[in-house]
Design a protein around this motif. Structure first.
Motif, PDB file in Angstrom:
ATOM      1  N   CYS A 105      -2.714   8.593   7.574  1.00 36.56           N
ATOM      2  CA  CYS A 105      -1.663   7.593   7.815  1.00 36.56           C
ATOM      3  C   CYS A 105      -2.154   6.496   8.750  1.00 36.56           C
ATOM      4  N   LYS A 106      -2.836   6.886   9.829  1.00 37.06           N
ATOM      5  CA  LYS A 106      -3.297   5.905  10.814  1.00 37.06           C
ATOM      6  C   LYS A 106      -4.408   5.022  10.258  1.00 37.06           C
ATOM      7  N   LYS A 107      -5.267   5.610   9.420  1.00 33.11           N
ATOM      8  CA  LYS A 107      -6.368   4.836   8.854  1.00 33.11           C
ATOM      9  C   LYS A 107      -5.905   3.932   7.720  1.00 33.11           C
ATOM     10  N   TYR A 108      -5.079   4.475   6.820  1.00 34.07           N
ATOM     11  CA  TYR A 108      -4.675   3.741   5.622  1.00 34.07           C
ATOM     12  C   TYR A 108      -3.504   2.799   5.894  1.00 34.07           C
ATOM     13  N   GLN A 109      -2.669   3.124   6.892  1.00 35.89           N
ATOM     14  CA  GLN A 109      -1.509   2.299   7.256  1.00 35.89           C
ATOM     15  C   GLN A 109      -0.623   2.001   6.033  1.00 35.89           C
ATOM     16  N   LYS A 159       0.848  -1.197   0.000  1.00 37.61           N
ATOM     17  CA  LYS A 159       0.000   0.000   0.000  1.00 37.61           C
ATOM     18  C   LYS A 159       0.879   1.241   0.000  1.00 37.61           C
ATOM     19  N   VAL A 195       3.089   6.393  11.449  1.00 39.98           N
ATOM     20  CA  VAL A 195       3.109   4.928  11.286  1.00 39.98           C
ATOM     21  C   VAL A 195       4.504   4.419  10.916  1.00 39.98           C
ATOM     22  N   ASP A 220       2.503   1.307   3.584  1.00 41.54           N
ATOM     23  CA  ASP A 220       3.823   0.685   3.720  1.00 41.54           C
ATOM     24  C   ASP A 220       4.913   1.589   3.171  1.00 41.54           C
ATOM     25  N   ALA A 267       6.293   4.795   8.360  1.00 45.43           N
ATOM     26  CA  ALA A 267       6.438   4.291   6.990  1.00 45.43           C
ATOM     27  C   ALA A 267       7.665   4.928   6.339  1.00 45.43           C
TER      28      ALA A 267
END
Length: 432
Positions: free
Chosen positions: A75-79, A7, A111, A81, A113
């Motif tokens: 960022c927190k919802k979609y997480q 993602k 997150v 990579d 990333a």
């Protein structure tokens, strides 16, 4: 990074043009067959582009504090990579972006990333001040734009076409940007020309101008209408010398007025064209002209086998006697009243010479279309006529276009690039 990339969050911070958005969308589309999803975070200016493309997105607002909250929440919802910025240099180069978004948020994302940036012109690879508007009337804080070398902070992805790997820096990666080719055979071109009302044998030219560049020009020129009309007079003189029937489709948010054209030459002005209609004109045209030597449409034309050319200005004044008589008054008025028309530029009417010239040197991309210098109208006229009517010139250019496509085959594509920089989780085997 413990898990594989599946993602990607695309952070798009442009406030003027959509070139960086188009680049990010092309990158995402190329990854879809490999099972890699994408989500876009866009400033309000790019919202309509992403909506029309039918892509998942979250829109930012017009306040810095609000945008920080939106970024963290996405960022927190979609997480994701991986976070890809399109592109970092815009925060420094576009005056509005740095007041709406802070790149440090990406580097400190909640997150953890990894992140990287696209970069058309290599502006993220150098610390420098650029003169972007050639006018003493513009305040220094706008006229001089600072860029920062961020290669020690994140990987920089440079797309080709645009860049070309002549030199290699640490943390800079070149990749083969997907270009949507639209190759129309002569039979199809002729059929659509008849449908659109062109006569048999009539040539079709498409000429386009970037809206944001004209908007920037308004801040540089006191009387924009007269300035644009004077530029139109130059084009009128050029188009008057086309040796045959031709229709010229001009796509510009600010209509150009053409005077004194012969009856064989018709001009149609569009302030905007839907994507499907624009694609049709591009597919059936005999020559594409751009006011931007790095326009996506210019690249798509040359990669599709269509003769194409960019109208630039070298700023090098030709001798009085080498300038056709009909153009001498035009240059005299431009010099006295509208100097920005005859100052050096690669993207009309802004400067950008010192920005793009490093990309032009030893870049085979510039063999795929012709660069026409408005300071030498006799040469411009000859080149346009050759690209329309000289079969030998047209075939030579098409050969150079094909040669270029063979040259860039050795450059990694988007999935190979990601596999080199970050682990990739795909649904298909990675190949070229």
């Amino acid at each position: 990074m413990n898990k594989k990339t599946s993602k990607i969050l695309y952070v798009c911070i442009g406030t003027l043009g959509v070139g960086e958005l188009e680049n990010a969308v092309a990158f995402m589309d190329s990854l879809k067959p490999h099972g890699i999803d994408g989500h876009f975070l866009v400033l309000p200016f790019g919202k309509s582009f992403i909506e029309k493309a039918g892509l998942p997105y979250t829109a930012c607002g017009f306040r810095m504090k609000e945008n920080k909250q939106i970024f963290d929440a996405v960022c927190k919802k979609y997480q994701p990579d991986l976070i890809l910025i399109a592109d970092v240099a815009i925060e420094f180069f576009h005056y509005g972006s740095k007041h709406l978004f802070d790149i440090q948020w990406v580097m400190d994302n909640p997150v953890n990333a990894p992140f990287a940036t696209f970069d058309y012109f290599g502006l993220s690879c150098q610390t420098k001040q650029f003169v972007t508007c050639q006018s003493d009337k513009v305040e220094d804080k706008v006229r001089y734009i600072r860029t920062t070398d961020i290669t020690d902070k994140m990987p920089v992805f440079r797309p080709c076409p645009f860049s070309y790997p002549n030199d290699f820096q640490r943390n800079v990666f070149y990749y083969r940007r997907p270009i949507k080719e639209s190759v129309w055979e002569d039979d199809k071109k002729n059929f659509y020309k008849q449908v659109y009302g062109l006569k048999k044998g009539e040539k079709l030219i498409v000429l386009s101008f970037a809206k944001w560049a004209f908007q920037a020009a308004m801040g540089v020129n006191g009387n924009f209408a007269q300035w644009l009309h004077h530029y139109s007079r130059y084009l009128s003189k050029i188009f008057s010398c086309i040796k045959g029937n031709a229709t010229i489709v001009v796509v510009s948010a600010y209509p150009l007025k053409f005077d004194g054209l012969p009856s064989l030459i018709k001009v149609i002005n569009f302030d905007y064209l839907p994507v499907d209609k624009y694609s049709t004109y591009m597919g059936m045209c005999d020559l594409y002209l751009s006011s931007n030597a790095f326009a996506n449409s210019l690249l798509q034309s040359s990669m599709s086998g269509t003769p194409a050319a960019a109208l630039i200005c070298s700023g090098t004044k030709p001798s009085f006697f080498s300038t056709p008589l009909s153009f001498r008054k035009w240059f005299k008025i431009a010099s006295a009243q509208f100097p920005s028309l005859i100052q050096k530029y690669y993207l009309f009417p802004l400067g950008w010479a010192e920005i793009v010239e490093p990309l032009i040197e030893n870049n085979p991309l510039f063999d795929t279309f012709r660069v026409l210098d408005i300071m030498y109208p006799r040469s411009v006229i000859k080149s346009i006529n050759d690209l329309l009517f000289n079969r030998s010139v047209i075939e030579d250019l098409k050969k150079q276009q094909n040669d270029y496509k063979n040259i860039i085959e050795s450059i990694p594509n988007s999935i190979q690039l990601l596999n080199e920089v970050y682990p990739i989780e795909t649904t298909q085997k990675i190949s070229s």
